[in-house]
Design an enzyme around this catalytic site. Structure first.
Site, short mmCIF file in Angstrom:
data_model
loop_
_atom_site.label_atom_id
_atom_site.label_comp_id
_atom_site.label_asym_id
_atom_site.label_seq_id
_atom_site.Cartn_x
_atom_site.Cartn_y
_atom_site.Cartn_z
N HIS A 38 0.85 -1.20 0.00
CA HIS A 38 0.00 0.00 0.00
C HIS A 38 0.88 1.25 0.00
O HIS A 38 0.61 2.20 -0.74
CB HIS A 38 -0.89 0.04 1.26
CG HIS A 38 -1.91 -1.05 1.34
ND1 HIS A 38 -2.11 -1.79 2.49
CD2 HIS A 38 -2.82 -1.52 0.45
CE1 HIS A 38 -3.09 -2.66 2.30
NE2 HIS A 38 -3.54 -2.52 1.07
N LYS A 50 -15.83 -8.85 10.85
CA LYS A 50 -15.43 -9.41 12.16
C LYS A 50 -14.01 -9.96 12.13
O LYS A 50 -13.42 -10.20 13.16
CB LYS A 50 -16.42 -10.49 12.58
CG LYS A 50 -17.78 -9.92 12.94
CD LYS A 50 -18.56 -10.85 13.85
CE LYS A 50 -19.91 -10.27 14.19
NZ LYS A 50 -20.95 -10.59 13.22
N ARG A 105 -2.49 -6.23 -8.50
CA ARG A 105 -1.40 -7.19 -8.33
C ARG A 105 -1.51 -8.38 -9.26
O ARG A 105 -0.53 -8.83 -9.84
CB ARG A 105 -1.39 -7.73 -6.89
CG ARG A 105 -0.93 -6.76 -5.85
CD ARG A 105 -1.34 -7.21 -4.47
NE ARG A 105 -2.79 -7.23 -4.34
CZ ARG A 105 -3.46 -7.54 -3.25
NH1 ARG A 105 -2.80 -7.90 -2.18
NH2 ARG A 105 -4.77 -7.50 -3.21
N SER A 131 -2.84 -7.77 2.98
CA SER A 131 -3.19 -7.62 4.40
C SER A 131 -3.56 -8.97 5.01
O SER A 131 -3.24 -9.24 6.16
CB SER A 131 -4.36 -6.65 4.56
OG SER A 131 -4.00 -5.38 4.13
P1 ADP Z 1 -9.95 -3.69 -0.13
O1 ADP Z 1 -10.53 -4.45 1.02
O2 ADP Z 1 -10.75 -2.50 -0.54
O3 ADP Z 1 -9.52 -4.53 -1.31
P2 ADP Z 1 -7.15 -3.47 0.64
O4 ADP Z 1 -6.64 -2.71 1.82
O5 ADP Z 1 -6.99 -4.94 0.66
O6 ADP Z 1 -8.66 -3.02 0.50
O7 ADP Z 1 -6.49 -2.92 -0.71
C1 ADP Z 1 -6.65 -1.60 -1.12
C2 ADP Z 1 -6.10 -1.47 -2.54
O8 ADP Z 1 -4.69 -1.70 -2.52
C3 ADP Z 1 -6.66 -2.46 -3.55
O9 ADP Z 1 -6.78 -1.83 -4.79
C4 ADP Z 1 -5.60 -3.55 -3.61
O10 ADP Z 1 -5.61 -4.22 -4.85
C5 ADP Z 1 -4.36 -2.72 -3.44
N1 ADP Z 1 -3.24 -3.47 -2.90
C6 ADP Z 1 -3.24 -4.30 -1.84
N2 ADP Z 1 -2.02 -4.84 -1.62
C7 ADP Z 1 -1.22 -4.32 -2.59
C8 ADP Z 1 0.17 -4.52 -2.93
N3 ADP Z 1 0.95 -5.35 -2.25
N4 ADP Z 1 0.65 -3.82 -3.98
C9 ADP Z 1 -0.15 -3.00 -4.68
N5 ADP Z 1 -1.46 -2.79 -4.44
C10 ADP Z 1 -1.99 -3.44 -3.39
#
Ligand code: ADP
Length: 162
Positions: free
Chosen positions: A18, A42, A91, A129
């Protein structure tokens, strides 16, 4: 005119993947609003406020990066901020399928809204995450995948839970 982009997500927790997207977005746009989604999942490891406060402390010296939280429809939130560009990270093919559906739906809900995608840096594309949550729950260290402030926050949270 100042060009602002909203980077919405769960950020539970914020990962180095992120952070890479946020820093690159801040080079491309004048302002980046990191918008933490308030949802009642949850399975979350950090509360929304814990996420917001940790992200704020990481970017406290970056004038171009703002942190906020939102609930409900993303397009409504974007409108309330007078922003019509959303950025998401991409990704994998799995991300593509989900993101395409989301971007199309958001554009159908509000035609002014455009979603742009930033391809994940190869050094971070394997990070998610949910991977961090699994490592932490199994007692491992997420040091390699998250900012030190996220790591110490996760440690604190786990201690409280024990
Ligand atoms: P959501 O639950 O909305 O998918 P995330 O926090 O999992 O939220 O992800 C937010 C955004 O960041 C999404 O567009 C996801 O594809 C992107 N993202 C998550 N991990 C990575 C990463 N390692 N590299 C690039 N983009 C990422």
């Amino acid at each position: 005119m100042k060009k602002t982009v909203i980077y919405p997500g769960s950020f539970d927790p914020l990962t180095n993947g992120h952070i890479n997207i946020i820093k690159r977005a801040a080079k491309t746009f004048d302002e980046v609003i990191i918008a933490v989604a308030i949802n009642s999942n949850k399975n979350s490891i950090m509360s929304v406020d814990e996420r917001v406060n940790t992200i704020k402390s990481i970017f406290k010296n970056s004038k171009k990066i703002k942190i906020d939280k939102f609930s409900g429809l993303l397009v409504k939130y974007a409108k309330s901020k007078k922003v019509n560009t959303i950025i998401r990270g991409m990704r994998t093919v799995q991300d593509f399928e989900y993101e395409l559906q989301m971007a199309t739906s958001n554009n159908k809900l509000d035609q002014a809204i455009e979603t742009v995608f930033m391809v994940a840096d190869a050094n971070y594309a394997h990070i998610s995450s949910s991977l961090i949550k699994d490592i932490i729950k199994l007692g491992g260290s997420a040091k390699e995948f998250v900012h030190p402030k996220v790591e110490s926050e996760l440690k604190k949270i786990l201690k409280k839970r024990k």
